[in-house]
Enzyme design. Structure first.
Site, PDB file in Angstrom:
ATOM      1  CB  SER A 142      39.342  45.003  30.720  1.00 47.54           C
ATOM      2  OG  SER A 142      39.751  45.368  31.940  1.00 47.54           O
ATOM      3  CG  HIS A 143      40.650  48.941  31.259  1.00 51.73           C
ATOM      4  ND1 HIS A 143      41.025  47.884  31.255  1.00 51.73           N
ATOM      5  CD2 HIS A 143      41.592  49.621  30.211  1.00 51.73           C
ATOM      6  CE1 HIS A 143      42.241  47.459  30.514  1.00 51.73           C
ATOM      7  NE2 HIS A 143      42.569  48.766  29.850  1.00 51.73           N
ATOM      8  CG  ASP A 185      38.050  46.999  35.403  1.00 48.07           C
ATOM      9  OD1 ASP A 185      37.587  46.115  36.304  1.00 48.07           O
ATOM     10  OD2 ASP A 185      38.496  46.301  34.394  1.00 48.07           O
ATOM     11  CG  ASP A 225      36.505  43.007  33.630  1.00 45.72           C
ATOM     12  OD1 ASP A 225      37.240  44.172  33.920  1.00 45.72           O
ATOM     13  OD2 ASP A 225      37.506  42.000  33.528  1.00 45.72           O
ATOM     14  CG  ASP A 236      39.846  42.526  35.852  1.00 48.05           C
ATOM     15  OD1 ASP A 236      39.593  43.973  35.863  1.00 48.05           O
ATOM     16  OD2 ASP A 236      40.252  42.096  35.110  1.00 48.05           O
ATOM     17  NE  ARG A 237      42.776  47.246  34.246  1.00 48.49           N
ATOM     18  CZ  ARG A 237      43.610  47.817  33.523  1.00 48.49           C
ATOM     19  NH1 ARG A 237      43.796  49.180  33.425  1.00 48.49           N
ATOM     20  NH2 ARG A 237      44.198  47.012  32.525  1.00 48.49           N
ATOM     21  CB  SER A 289      47.857  48.155  34.657  1.00 47.46           C
ATOM     22  OG  SER A 289      47.544  46.417  35.139  1.00 47.46           O
ATOM     23  CE  LYS A 326      43.275  43.360  35.820  1.00 48.42           C
ATOM     24  NZ  LYS A 326      44.336  42.943  34.880  1.00 48.42           N
ATOM     25  NE  ARG A 345      49.863  49.274  28.733  1.00 53.76           N
ATOM     26  CZ  ARG A 345      48.803  49.813  28.225  1.00 53.76           C
ATOM     27  NH1 ARG A 345      48.814  51.300  28.525  1.00 53.76           N
ATOM     28  NH2 ARG A 345      47.688  49.294  27.975  1.00 53.76           N
TER      29      ARG A 345
HETATM   30  C1  G1P Z   1      47.034  45.942  30.363  1.00 53.61           C
HETATM   31  C2  G1P Z   1      47.753  46.108  31.588  1.00 53.61           C
HETATM   32  C3  G1P Z   1      48.331  44.739  32.114  1.00 53.61           C
HETATM   33  C4  G1P Z   1      47.077  43.985  32.429  1.00 53.61           C
HETATM   34  C5  G1P Z   1      46.018  43.949  31.392  1.00 53.61           C
HETATM   35  C6  G1P Z   1      44.825  43.251  31.545  1.00 53.61           C
HETATM   36  O1  G1P Z   1      48.007  45.231  29.388  1.00 53.61           O
HETATM   37  O2  G1P Z   1      49.114  46.660  31.192  1.00 53.61           O
HETATM   38  O3  G1P Z   1      48.692  44.904  33.451  1.00 53.61           O
HETATM   39  O4  G1P Z   1      47.052  42.727  33.142  1.00 53.61           O
HETATM   40  O5  G1P Z   1      45.926  45.272  30.575  1.00 53.61           O
HETATM   41  O6  G1P Z   1      43.724  43.829  32.228  1.00 53.61           O
HETATM   42  P1  G1P Z   1      48.902  45.737  28.247  1.00 53.61           P
HETATM   43  O7  G1P Z   1      47.923  46.574  27.304  1.00 53.61           O
HETATM   44  O8  G1P Z   1      50.067  46.660  28.778  1.00 53.61           O
HETATM   45  O9  G1P Z   1      49.326  44.562  27.608  1.00 53.61           O
HETATM   46 ZN    ZN Z   2      39.213  44.416  33.768  1.00 58.02          ZN
END
Ligand code: G1P
Ligand code: ZN
Length: 543
Positions: A113-114, A277, A279, A281-282, A365, A376, A496
């Site tokens: 992801s990010h 981001d 991949d 999705d954000r 997020s 997403k 968090r």
């Molecule tokens: C984080 C974000 C959550 C999102 C996930 C995957 O997870 O808080 O909303 O769905 O990344 O992108 P966390 O690291 O808080 O478990």
């Molecule tokens: Zn992502």
């Protein structure tokens, strides 16, 4: 081509987290690491014999190598066909769409992801089920159990498959179908949104900038925004996916989306700015000199979605993850829509979407999406915003001001405390859990605690239960503090702390968010004894 059976043994720590298995890239590159996990996916889903799968990822370092291993293991497992994005690229929402559109048995997405990419950064493997969504807890549980029992994996001995151009190739008895990663997704966006109206808006001089952050959305945004909608060439910046994302964090927030922030806070800023981001999705949304909080964004989209043809019939209902602000609830209440509160992680929306209970959902997020896929979707959110701006004729600041006037404002921020020793983070949560029942009625930083609980979720569709999903402290006057530990980190624990406060007074709507939440933040520190447990007085990230 020979089918090899390689003896192996369980490797510690292959438990999928909030979103698949994420580890340091070097961990994934260790002998048998990837292979063990992939074999465990096959075992966890009852084998891949005769199945059709989708495969692709965000282009990060090691993704091309991992794709070849997975193809050889799918072939060894007897899979009928794997549909792969050209160059092993597929954004997460595009992968979700392909899994659904082609009626497949699921797919594997290679992404963290990010998180940054590269040999010293992060990598990830996620399995999505035939509905296109991340595997639910029962499936990930079976995959994890398989990682604990594995004795051998199967892999074909073969040359790399050419993934550089579309077309179908053989790998043993399996077909590898290489597809244009953008085409099907772009067609879906054309079905959902009024491309003529958005095109007219852009032709009329409305300027946009989209920061692809050297990640997977570059080709998607260039095709859709520039080629199909006619945004000026160069509107998509950092458009070429790079294995290390240009050395940055492909995380669309005010800290990491530096080029976008500079453009939107500069002289003569564009009318609309967005980023996605690693991949895809954000999403991050901006107006001239103005950042739109993701919790507000999902509320604005829900309030105005009917401007887009794909949502013109209205919404069935909406959902947000528990820590996401309750701005969405205010819209749902005013519009008579059901509003569900789910645990963190997109997988919890899957049943609500499949069951037709909700159309639109989001997380604080920077995740927003709808029933068009089961992930997403960053570009989808950008296009819905543009469709709404075209439909209302308003600019971003005006739309936000009108929204708050109608629904009130939920000030919102998230404070992250990163790389805390796991035992200390857990001790903090245990301590708070233990004191929780005694907190209502007490004061902290001048705010009175009204209620406190630990969020547990019973899925209304299948009755499955997810416990310990975050501690909630409700403050008098509509404030709320949520604390939970991240399930996606790869180093120690991330605490968090989600802070929210509510105002219906238009005179306050222009306030700086951190200022507006300063007392709620102090209350969080006192109530959770953050410094006592972690030694930290300041968060690493204010998102
Ligand atoms: C984080 C974000 C959550 C999102 C996930 C995957 O997870 O808080 O909303 O769905 O990344 O992108 P966390 O690291 O808080 O478990
Ligand atoms: Zn992502």
């Amino acid at each position: 081509m020979e089918r090899l059976t390689i003896q192996t043994r369980p490797i510690e720590g292959q438990k999928p987290g909030t979103s698949g298995l994420r580890k340091k890239t070097r961990t994934f590159m260790e002998p048998h690491y990837l292979e063990n996990f992939v074999q465990s996916i096959w075992d966890g889903i009852g084998g891949v014999a005769g199945k059709v799968l989708v495969l692709g990822g965000d282009g990060r370092y090691f993704g091309d190598r991992a794709a070849q291993v997975i193809l050889r293991m799918a072939a060894a497992g007897g899979a009928a066909r794997v549909i792969v994005g050209q160059g092993a690229l597929l954004s997460t929402p595009a992968a979700s769409h392909l899994i659904r559109a082609r009626g497949t048995d699921g797919g594997i997405i290679l992404s963290a992801s990010h998180n940054p990419g590269g040999p010293d950064e992060d990598f990830g493997v996620k399995f999505n089920t035939p509905n296109g969504g991340p595997a639910a807890e029962d499936v990930t549980g079976r995959i994890y159990a398989a990682t604990r029992a594995i004795e051998a994996y199967h892999i074909l001995e073969a040359q790399d498959v050419d993934l550089s151009s579309p077309g179908t190739r053989d790998l043993g008895d399996m077909a590898v179908e290489v597809v244009d990663p953008v085409a099907d997704y772009a067609a879906l966006m054309e079905e959902l949104f009024d491309f003529d109206a958005i095109g007219d808006l852009l032709a009329g001089g409305f300027r946009v900038v989209f920061d692809a952050m050297h990640a997977v959305t570059g080709p998607y945004a260039t095709e859709i925004l520039e080629r199909r909608l006619g945004a000026a060439p160069g509107s998509v910046i950092n458009a070429r996916p790079k294995p290390d994302f240009g050395g940055g964090h492909p995380d669309p927030n005010p800290v990491w989306a530096r080029d976008l922030m500079a453009a939107m806070h500069g002289d003569d800023p564009p009318d609309f700015g967005a980023a996605s981001d690693g991949d895809g999705d954000r999403n991050m949304i901006m107006g001239p000199g103005m950042y739109v909080a993701p919790s507000d964004s999902v509320a604005v989209l829900a309030a105005n979605a009917t401007h887009a043809p794909g949502y013109a019939g209205g919404l069935k209902g909406v959902a947000r993850s528990m820590p996401t602000s309750r701005a969405l609830d205010a819209v749902a209440k005013a519009r008579g829509l059901d509003c569900y509160e789910t645990p963190t992680g997109w997988k919890f929306f899957g049943n609500l979407l499949d069951d037709g209970r909700i159309t639109l959902c989001g997380e604080e997020s920077a995740g927003t999406g709808s029933d068009h896929v089961r992930e997403k979707d960053g570009l989808w959110a950008v296009l819905l915003w543009l469709n709404i701006l075209a439909g209302t004729g308003k600019g971003v600041p005006e739309l936000m001001a009108d929204h708050w006037r109608e629904f009130g404002r939920n000030f919102y921020t998230r404070h992250d405390f990163e790389a805390i020793e796991t035992e200390k983070a857990e001790a903090l949560m245990d301590d708070l859990r233990g004191r929780m029942d005694g907190l209502p009625g007490t004061q902290a930083a001048g705010r009175r605690v009204e209620a406190a609980d630990e969020f547990a979720y019973t899925d209304p569709v299948d009755g499955s239960v997810a416990e310990r999903q975050g501690i909630r402290l409700y403050l008098e006057g509509g404030g709320r503090i949520v604390l939970r530990l991240s399930g996606t980190g790869t180093q120690g624990a991330t605490l968090r702390v989600y802070l929210e406060d509510r105002s219906d007074d238009p005179a306050t709507f222009g306030r700086d968010v951190q200022d507006a939440l300063a007392d709620v933040a102090r209350a969080a520190h006192e109530l959770a004894r953050i410094e006592h447990h972690t030694g930290r007085t300041e968060p690493d990230v204010r998102a």
